[in-house]
Design a protein around this motif. Structure first.
Motif, PDB file in Angstrom:
ATOM      1  N   SER A   1       0.829  -1.209   0.000  1.00 27.84           N
ATOM      2  CA  SER A   1       0.000   0.000   0.000  1.00 27.84           C
ATOM      3  C   SER A   1       0.864   1.260   0.000  1.00 27.84           C
ATOM      4  O   SER A   1       0.544   2.242  -0.681  1.00 27.84           O
ATOM      5  CB  SER A   1      -0.933   0.007   1.216  1.00 27.84           C
ATOM      6  OG  SER A   1      -0.186  -0.016   2.427  1.00 27.84           O
ATOM      7  N   PHE A   2       1.974   1.226   0.725  1.00 27.74           N
ATOM      8  CA  PHE A   2       2.862   2.385   0.780  1.00 27.74           C
ATOM      9  C   PHE A   2       3.463   2.678  -0.592  1.00 27.74           C
ATOM     10  O   PHE A   2       3.568   3.836  -1.001  1.00 27.74           O
ATOM     11  CB  PHE A   2       3.977   2.131   1.799  1.00 27.74           C
ATOM     12  CG  PHE A   2       4.905   3.300   1.992  1.00 27.74           C
ATOM     13  CD1 PHE A   2       4.557   4.346   2.833  1.00 27.74           C
ATOM     14  CD2 PHE A   2       6.129   3.353   1.334  1.00 27.74           C
ATOM     15  CE1 PHE A   2       5.411   5.423   3.015  1.00 27.74           C
ATOM     16  CE2 PHE A   2       6.984   4.422   1.509  1.00 27.74           C
ATOM     17  CZ  PHE A   2       6.629   5.463   2.357  1.00 27.74           C
ATOM     18  N   MET A   3       3.843   1.637  -1.325  1.00 28.17           N
ATOM     19  CA  MET A   3       4.461   1.819  -2.635  1.00 28.17           C
ATOM     20  C   MET A   3       3.503   2.452  -3.644  1.00 28.17           C
ATOM     21  O   MET A   3       3.919   3.113  -4.585  1.00 28.17           O
ATOM     22  CB  MET A   3       4.963   0.471  -3.166  1.00 28.17           C
ATOM     23  CG  MET A   3       6.177  -0.069  -2.432  1.00 28.17           C
ATOM     24  SD  MET A   3       6.684  -1.694  -3.052  1.00 28.17           S
ATOM     25  CE  MET A   3       7.095  -1.283  -4.749  1.00 28.17           C
ATOM     26  N   VAL A   4       2.201   2.251  -3.440  1.00 28.33           N
ATOM     27  CA  VAL A   4       1.214   2.820  -4.355  1.00 28.33           C
ATOM     28  C   VAL A   4       0.771   4.208  -3.896  1.00 28.33           C
ATOM     29  O   VAL A   4       0.739   5.163  -4.684  1.00 28.33           O
ATOM     30  CB  VAL A   4      -0.005   1.889  -4.474  1.00 28.33           C
ATOM     31  CG1 VAL A   4      -1.102   2.544  -5.319  1.00 28.33           C
ATOM     32  CG2 VAL A   4       0.401   0.557  -5.089  1.00 28.33           C
ATOM     33  N   ILE A   5       0.436   4.335  -2.621  1.00 31.48           N
ATOM     34  CA  ILE A   5      -0.160   5.574  -2.122  1.00 31.48           C
ATOM     35  C   ILE A   5       0.854   6.703  -2.017  1.00 31.48           C
ATOM     36  O   ILE A   5       0.527   7.864  -2.297  1.00 31.48           O
ATOM     37  CB  ILE A   5      -0.826   5.322  -0.755  1.00 31.48           C
ATOM     38  CG1 ILE A   5      -2.075   4.464  -0.958  1.00 31.48           C
ATOM     39  CG2 ILE A   5      -1.196   6.628  -0.067  1.00 31.48           C
ATOM     40  CD1 ILE A   5      -2.815   4.160   0.314  1.00 31.48           C
ATOM     41  N   PHE A   6       2.072   6.390  -1.635  1.00 27.62           N
ATOM     42  CA  PHE A   6       3.067   7.453  -1.446  1.00 27.62           C
ATOM     43  C   PHE A   6       3.301   8.256  -2.728  1.00 27.62           C
ATOM     44  O   PHE A   6       3.180   9.488  -2.718  1.00 27.62           O
ATOM     45  CB  PHE A   6       4.379   6.866  -0.921  1.00 27.62           C
ATOM     46  CG  PHE A   6       5.331   7.893  -0.404  1.00 27.62           C
ATOM     47  CD1 PHE A   6       5.172   8.428   0.870  1.00 27.62           C
ATOM     48  CD2 PHE A   6       6.383   8.348  -1.184  1.00 27.62           C
ATOM     49  CE1 PHE A   6       6.054   9.382   1.350  1.00 27.62           C
ATOM     50  CE2 PHE A   6       7.269   9.301  -0.707  1.00 27.62           C
ATOM     51  CZ  PHE A   6       7.101   9.828   0.563  1.00 27.62           C
ATOM     52  N   PRO A   7       3.622   7.618  -3.860  1.00 23.29           N
ATOM     53  CA  PRO A   7       3.787   8.426  -5.089  1.00 23.29           C
ATOM     54  C   PRO A   7       2.482   9.049  -5.551  1.00 23.29           C
ATOM     55  O   PRO A   7       2.478  10.132  -6.140  1.00 23.29           O
ATOM     56  CB  PRO A   7       4.319   7.412  -6.116  1.00 23.29           C
ATOM     57  CG  PRO A   7       3.940   6.080  -5.582  1.00 23.29           C
ATOM     58  CD  PRO A   7       3.953   6.204  -4.103  1.00 23.29           C
ATOM     59  N   LEU A   8       1.352   8.381  -5.298  1.00 24.41           N
ATOM     60  CA  LEU A   8       0.062   8.915  -5.728  1.00 24.41           C
ATOM     61  C   LEU A   8      -0.252  10.245  -5.040  1.00 24.41           C
ATOM     62  O   LEU A   8      -0.799  11.159  -5.653  1.00 24.41           O
ATOM     63  CB  LEU A   8      -1.046   7.903  -5.431  1.00 24.41           C
ATOM     64  CG  LEU A   8      -2.397   8.138  -6.106  1.00 24.41           C
ATOM     65  CD1 LEU A   8      -2.261   8.022  -7.615  1.00 24.41           C
ATOM     66  CD2 LEU A   8      -3.430   7.143  -5.579  1.00 24.41           C
TER      67      LEU A   8
END
Length: 268
Positions: free
Chosen positions: A177-184
């Motif tokens: 989830s961090f890998m997706v939400i952080f750049p988003l």
């Protein structure tokens, strides 16, 4: 009582259970609240001077709506994380033996996370006021801004519910989830104006649903500089409609998906 009333009652019971868990482990709530407060102070005092004024608008006023959006988006991961933990500890198996609606666990989980987001927003709003943020519109406009944040976060929590049921390992879920939400949340207008981004990133940011959410809340808080030209892309020109539309679409797709995935998970 009919099935809907039973499902609502069961969902409220599960929500109460989740909130009691936080009461018994207050460290969870403390660190959840401290993270956005840290971001407010970090960007306001450390990066604020380096980034400078955002086209005539105080950067601290420009910043707060972005921090709000980032926090509720990250807060939505609590739903998936909580479900992954319950799956790993066998608590979901215990729920399966109880005479409750299958959807109650999911509705209770998402509802309790709304309460956590409300607490986080209150703390962040108070912190923002301390660092110079001000609401330039009416109380009603500000309330709508906060409701938009909670609606978007609630919709996203159902996405996280599906992911948490598919990846029933808290550590893996956290990393994924961090890998997706952080750049988003960063490839958006959360911390800088989209016009300042390179072309490819600017296009992504302009059509990023989080940018529409931030734009809508900035407008409701009165933190948009009237001297700056209106956005050139449709989602930011109609930010509120875009935010509500995305939220409705996500709920329509992921609520039934989450319920179906939950039924599969408990049926293994």
């Amino acid at each position: 009582m009919n099935s809907v009333e039973l499902a609502v009652g069961d969902g409220l019971t599960i929500a109460k259970r989740n909130l009691i868990k936080i009461k018994r482990v207050p460290d969870l709530l403390v660190f959840t609240i401290m993270s956005p407060v840290m971001f407010v102070l970090l960007f306001a005092y450390v990066f604020g001077a380096a980034i400078g004024e955002q086209q005539g608008t105080s950067y601290r006023e420009f910043l707060i709506a972005g921090i709000f959006a980032q926090t509720v988006v990250f807060g939505s991961t609590w739903t998936g994380l909580g479900l992954a933990e319950d799956m790993q500890k066998g608590i979901i198996d215990r729920f399966r033996t109880l005479p409750m609606a299958p959807s109650a666990v999911l509705f209770g989980r998402t509802l309790s996370d709304v309460v956590i987001n409300v607490i986080s927003l209150v703390v962040m709003a108070l912190t923002g006021l301390l660092v110079g943020w001000r609401i330039r519109t009416s109380v009603w406009d500000a309330l709508i801004g906060f409701l938009l944040l909670l609606l978007f976060a609630y919709a996203l929590s159902w996405v996280m519910a599906v992911v948490g049921l598919i990846i029933p390992t808290p550590e893996v879920f956290n990393n994924a989830s961090f890998m997706v939400i952080f750049p988003l949340t960063f490839i958006a207008n959360t911390f800088v104006d989209t016009e300042k981004l390179p072309t490819v990133l600017r296009v992504i940011a302009e059509w990023n649903p989080i940018s529409a959410l931030v734009q809508a809340t900035r407008e409701r808080f009165g933190n948009v500089n009237p001297a700056v030209p209106e956005p050139a892309v449709w989602p930011l020109q109609h930010a509120e409609l875009t935010t509500v539309g995305w939220s409705a679409l996500v709920l329509a797709i992921f609520v039934p998906l989450a319920i179906r995935q939950y039924q599969r998970a408990v049926g293994r």
